[in-house]
Enzyme design. Structure first.
Site, mmCIF file in Angstrom:
data_model
loop_
_atom_site.group_PDB
_atom_site.id
_atom_site.type_symbol
_atom_site.label_atom_id
_atom_site.label_comp_id
_atom_site.label_asym_id
_atom_site.label_seq_id
_atom_site.Cartn_x
_atom_site.Cartn_y
_atom_site.Cartn_z
ATOM 1 N N PRO A 181 0.825 -1.221 0.000
ATOM 2 C CG PRO A 181 -0.054 -1.095 2.143
ATOM 3 C CD PRO A 181 0.650 -2.023 1.215
ATOM 4 C CB VAL A 199 4.449 0.883 3.466
ATOM 5 C CG1 VAL A 199 3.015 0.709 3.890
ATOM 6 C CG2 VAL A 199 4.642 0.448 2.021
ATOM 7 C CE LYS A 248 4.925 0.779 -2.788
ATOM 8 N NZ LYS A 248 4.068 1.536 -1.861
ATOM 9 C CB THR A 249 9.647 5.790 -3.226
ATOM 10 O OG1 THR A 249 8.507 5.346 -3.957
ATOM 11 C CG2 THR A 249 10.527 6.632 -4.128
ATOM 12 C CB SER A 257 -11.759 -11.346 0.626
ATOM 13 O OG SER A 257 -10.511 -11.177 -0.006
ATOM 14 C CE LYS A 298 -8.307 -10.130 2.666
ATOM 15 N NZ LYS A 298 -8.613 -11.361 1.930
#
Length: 797
Positions: free
Chosen positions: A389, A392, A394-395, A711, A754
């Site tokens: 998402p 968080v 990543k970059t 789900s 989840k």
């Protein structure tokens, strides 16, 4: 002897104090330096290169030939005179008697100097002219019989000669002003009273070819020699004035903004005057740069070929500009230029831990790569794909990887990219052609092994110009990218040493072939406790610094941060949290600037005043007071969330109604669930008449939000069964899983997100597919603390 020593000391001092451009020293104001009785019939003869000695003039000469050294030393030791003559060709190393002029100057050796570099310099003084009768010896050096040449001095009342001498002085002064000679020389020339000596001094000092100086030396009449000297001097002054005029024109064209182009403009003007091509210098400059490049044979040959092609192009044509740009691109690319990797693994671990809290899997993978690289020292760089998402880290993780390795860092956003040429470049035949952005970024970063972040790889577009995803296949294949072909370069470029790090929010939109080439690492969201730690270690210090607020002026307690996280943000990452914290710091900064009173230690009441009422209510379990209500778990692009499936019965003819903005997959899950219940009604204790006489309505709240995915399969079947049997579902229970028509429960993804959503909603028990047990085993205990898991294979369970 004592008198001679004093004279030598003065000359030596003059040499030391003079600049590199040695000006012949004035020995006296007379050329009568040689008595008739002193003149021998035979003299050793010293050939001179590019030098003509005149009577009365003192000059230094460098002696290198063995014959000349022997002649000088023997003459100096015997205090004898020597004869100096100029060579016809200065490039001849050992001249023959036919290769020297027959008129020269008798010289006295004043001093021999052994220089620090091992060479020998000799200071000599002209004493009178002579003519060679014949050469009588050639070994060990030339020896000749001579006869003296007398000079004819003008009458002391010769007015014409006085004018010539005055003119010579004026022209000499003008020449010194126009050139780089020290201005003190003007004063020296004006103070020479002896006209014959002045003529000899200027003849010796004039920057003309040896042949012309020899002609002046051969003239017996001082007046005639002065006339010829006047002609040569006039020409030299005119040449210097033209040069000065060109420089003045250039200077007049240049303003403040053009100052940096001064030297180029000057060169261009001179070349225009001479009718030369001013672009030759640019080509020479490129060739000079190419010699420093570490490129292979193929690239070197290509560069030479393109340079040769440039020479035949018209500088006014567009093709010429394109060719220059192409050659400059080749020169600016870092061919085989690499930064050295830092193999201090403890340092690398420290950098990763300092910059990012959590993300253990990613850090572990980076450390594995470094460890192998340290042992092998030659490893094809992996293609990592960090997916998860937004917000968080990543970059920013790419920056930390570059810092830990000691490599250059470059980032390229692929979001919205829809032209294949952006990756592979355009053909250089097109106007405005450019290399691909991969090559452009390497040119900018000046390294062939940076950490290269390909941001938002899941948001690559496609149109009639091609699909960039397919162009990325070669870039991101470790087996192919060592020979990556760029259309603009028309050559292969090695990308295998680059460490590519791709980032994505979702893998669903990435082409399967591209996905197959990357090593996938799931960067999941953070729990509340992790967000609090990240805020304390990274976000709050950064925001305080950005807004000029000191640590003592604003303090966040752990409880306040937790309150902001739970009631003002709802995301897996920390981007929104960072924005909210910035808002708090910004409003406190305003109070500090206005000198208003405020509490430095924030509490929940202060937060409400600064941010307003809570944006979100906590996702709480809504209870099981009614049959037909079941809590499900879903994954979204911003993390996990809970959803409620509500089912109700009404009189009718067995119709199924679905509401809540459901996608096709969820609608199919509801139909499957109902069909399964109908087929197994007996086992479930459901009367078949109910399906014919009652309508079924399934609703998922928050209809404004589109919902889709597999789900909710077991959630649907549980909700419908609960409504049909009127049995309530167990308290604090949530579930997720796909179902089949045969009643099988299938595994689903996004388990960690989840579980985080379930914890936020205070769920205690979760039902999952048996195959999802492996996902739970990989999750840290801190995430699953307080939860109980039930694993099922079949709906009946």
């Amino acid at each position: 002897m004592k008198k001679q020593k004093k004279h030598e000391d003065i000359i030596f001092q003059n040499m030391i104090e003079s600049d590199d451009n040695f000006i012949p020293i004035l020995s006296s104001d007379t050329t009568d330096l040689l008595d008739e009785d002193e003149l021998p019939d035979e003299l050793p003869v010293l050939p001179l290169r590019n030098t003509v000695l005149f009577p009365g003039i003192v000059i230094p000469i460098a002696v290198g030939r063995k014959k000349s050294l022997k002649l000088i030393r023997e003459a100096y030791e015997g205090n004898r005179l020597i004869g100096t003559v100029a060579q016809l060709d200065p490039h001849v190393e050992e001249p023959t008697p036919d290769e020297i002029y027959n008129i020269g100057t008798i010289a006295k050796i004043i001093k021999i100097l052994e220089m620090p570099d091992g060479s020998t310099s000799v200071i000599i003084q002209g004493a009178g002219r002579f003519m060679i009768d014949r050469i009588i010896e050639t070994e060990p050096y030339f020896k000749a019989t001579i006869f003296s040449l007398k000079e004819k001095n003008p009458d002391t009342n010769d007015k014409e000669f006085e004018v010539i001498i005055a003119t010579l002085k004026e022209l000499s002064a003008r020449m010194i002003q126009l050139s780089d000679i020290q201005p003190e020389a003007i004063f020296a020339i004006k103070n020479i009273e002896n006209a014959p000596f002045l003529s000899n001094y200027l003849s010796s000092n004039l920057d003309i070819v040896t042949e012309k100086k020899q002609k002046l030396l051969a003239i017996d009449d001082i007046k005639v020699r002065s006339v010829h000297l006047l002609e040569y001097l006039t020409y030299e002054v005119q040449e210097l004035e033209i040069k000065k005029d060109i420089q003045s024109k250039v200077k007049g064209e240049i303003n403040q903004q053009q100052r940096e182009y001064f030297l180029n403009q000057q060169m261009k003007t001179i070349q225009d005057e001479l009718g030369e091509n001013p672009l030759d210098a640019e080509i020479e400059n490129m060739l000079g740069q190419s010699e420093k490049k570490q490129w292979n044979k193929e690239v070197a040959e290509r560069f030479t070929k393109e340079i040769d092609r440039l020479k035949f192009l018209n500088p006014a044509s567009p093709e010429y500009a394109n060719q220059i740009t192409y050659l400059q691109t080749l020169l600016e690319l870092p061919w085989n230029e690499y930064t050295e990797d830092n193999f201090d693994l403890k340092h690398a671990q420290k950098v990763l831990d300092t910059d990012h809290y959590g993300l253990e899997k990613v850090k572990e993978r980076i450390m594995e790569h470094l460890a192998v690289l340290k042992l092998k020292n030659d490893l094809k760089a992996p293609i990592l794909c960090l997916y998860g998402p937004p917000g968080v880290g990543k970059t920013s993780l790419g920056k930390s990887i570059a810092a830990s390795l000691g490599r250059k860092y470059v980032r390229m956003s692929l979001g919205g990219l829809h032209d294949e040429a952006e990756i592979r470049g355009h053909r250089k035949t097109y106007i405005g052609a450019l290399p691909g952005r991969i090559v452009q970024n390497l040119k900018k970063v000046k390294s062939s092994n940076p950490v290269f972040v390909l941001d938002e790889i899941d948001k690559v577009g496609a149109d009639f110009r091609g699909d960039p995803s397919f162009a990325l296949l070669e870039v991101l294949d470790p087996e192919q990218n060592s020979t990556f072909y760029d259309n603009y370069l028309e050559m292969e470029y090695d990308l295998s040493k680059i460490m590519f790090v791709a980032t994505a929010n979702s893998l669903n939109t990435i082409k399967p072939a591209l996905l197959d080439r990357m090593e996938l690492i799931n960067v999941t969201g953070y729990i509340v406790e992790e967000k609090v730690k990240i805020a304390q270690k990274h976000l709050i210090p950064a925001q305080l610094k950005a807004h000029g607020v000191k640590k003592t002026q604003l303090q966040f307690s752990k409880e306040v941060i937790q309150h902001i996280v739970m009631f003002y943000t709802r995301e897996s990452g920390v981007r929104k949290l960072n924005q909210v914290l910035a808002q708090v710091v910004r409003r406190i900064a305003k109070k500090i600037a206005f000198e208003e009173k405020y509490d430095a230690k924030l509490n929940q009441k202060n937060v409400h005043e600064l941010l307003g009422s809570p944006t979100f209510s906590n996702e709480k379990y809504q209870g099981n007071d009614y049959a037909g209500v079941v809590t499900g778990l879903a994954w979204t692009a911003v993390g996990g969330q809970i959803l409620f499936v509500e089912t109700s019965l009404s009189r009718g003819n067995g119709k199924l109604t679905l509401t809540g903005n459901l996608g096709s997959v969820m609608k199919e899950s509801a139909v499957l669930a109902l069909e399964y219940i109908k087929a197994h009604s007996k086992e479930l204790g459901i009367n078949n008449d109910i399906f014919e006489n009652w309508n079924l309505h399934v609703h998922v709240p928050e209809g404004a939000i589109p919902k889709d995915g597999p789900s909710a399969g077991i959630t649907m079947v549980t909700a419908i069964t609960s409504a049909l049997t009127q049995r309530k579902v167990k308290r604090n229970l949530a579930m997720t899983g796909e179902i089949t028509l045969r009643g099988k429960v299938l595994p689903v993804g996004g388990i960690k997100e989840k579980i985080l959503a379930a914890k936020r909603a205070d769920i205690k028990e979760i039902i999952l597919c048996q195959e999802n047990k492996k996902d739970i085993d990989e999750i840290k205990d801190i995430y699953i603390k307080g939860l109980t898991f039930h694993y099922v294979d079949d709906i009946m369970e």
